[in-house]
Scaffold this active site. Structure first.
Site, short mmCIF file in Angstrom:
data_model
loop_
_atom_site.label_atom_id
_atom_site.label_comp_id
_atom_site.label_asym_id
_atom_site.label_seq_id
_atom_site.Cartn_x
_atom_site.Cartn_y
_atom_site.Cartn_z
N GLU A 1 0.83 -1.21 0.00
CA GLU A 1 0.00 0.00 0.00
C GLU A 1 0.86 1.26 0.00
O GLU A 1 0.55 2.24 -0.70
CB GLU A 1 -0.93 0.01 1.22
CG GLU A 1 -1.91 -1.14 1.28
CD GLU A 1 -1.38 -2.36 2.03
OE1 GLU A 1 -2.19 -3.21 2.42
OE2 GLU A 1 -0.13 -2.47 2.24
N CYS B 1 0.15 1.45 7.07
CA CYS B 1 -0.44 1.63 5.75
C CYS B 1 -1.84 2.24 5.85
O CYS B 1 -2.20 3.12 5.06
CB CYS B 1 -0.50 0.30 5.01
SG CYS B 1 1.14 -0.36 4.62
#
Length: 198
Positions: A103, A132
């Protein structure tokens, strides 16, 4: 309920798949439902049908990215309007940067290519870790869809900081993105079942 003969891992997997309820069938732990079926996805927030379809269709691209690296995590940024994949990345933390999760790499690639992130859809093979998730919330991603949950990752033996995405989203200073949890876990769970082998 008699749990004699079940390993700790079997109990954790069964609990992760059923929200804590463990069913025993012929001496083995079994989830109450087929793990990861599309019908078991938890949709939170505003998910118009086109956005749902875009999320479902993007999962194989995220899985493809996950399979390319030693750490099998993948994520894709999807244009909310067209459903087109804009950016795709895998985990690159084995290179020494422990923040190089899939991510995070999507966000970095999008920034480098000047691809707008705010309002878009992020699809990940696994529930984003707190780092993330925080980055996605700060970036004002409009929707986040993920496959394998943090609880299931931990049950498979994948080290996790056990703070769910929903908990972080509830503390964001920005409006919470739409969330889809457990999306196509039938495709993502197999990436993590053999964690001990990596």
């Amino acid at each position: 309920m008699d749990s004699a003969g079940l390993s700790r891992r079997q109990m954790m997997l069964a609990a992760a798949g059923t929200g804590g309820a463990v069913l025993l069938t012929h001496g083995t732990a079994a989830p109450a439902h087929a793990a990861g079926s599309h019908g078991r996805t938890r949709w939170i927030g505003d998910w118009p049908e086109l956005l749902k379809n875009a999320a479902v269709e993007a999962v194989p691209a995220a899985v493809e990215e996950a399979r390319r690296g030693r750490r099998p995590f993948g994520a894709v940024l999807v244009d909310r309007a067209s459903g087109r994949v804009l950016v795709r990345e895998g985990n690159a933390s084995e290179g020494g940067d422990q923040t190089a999760h899939a991510e995070m790499n999507v966000l970095r690639s999008a920034a480098a290519r000047r691809v707008p992130v705010a309002g878009q859809l992020l699809v990940s093979t696994a529930e984003p870790c707190p780092m993330c998730a925080g980055a996605l919330l700060w970036s004002r991603v409009g929707a986040i869809a993920c496959g394998t949950s943090i609880a299931r990752l931990a049950a498979y033996g994948v080290p996790q900081i056990d703070i769910p995405l929903t908990a972080l989203a509830s503390h964001s200073p920005y409006p919470s993105p739409a969330l889809a949890l457990g999306l196509r876990a039938d495709l993502t769970d197999p990436l993590y079942r053999d964690f001990d082998a990596w």
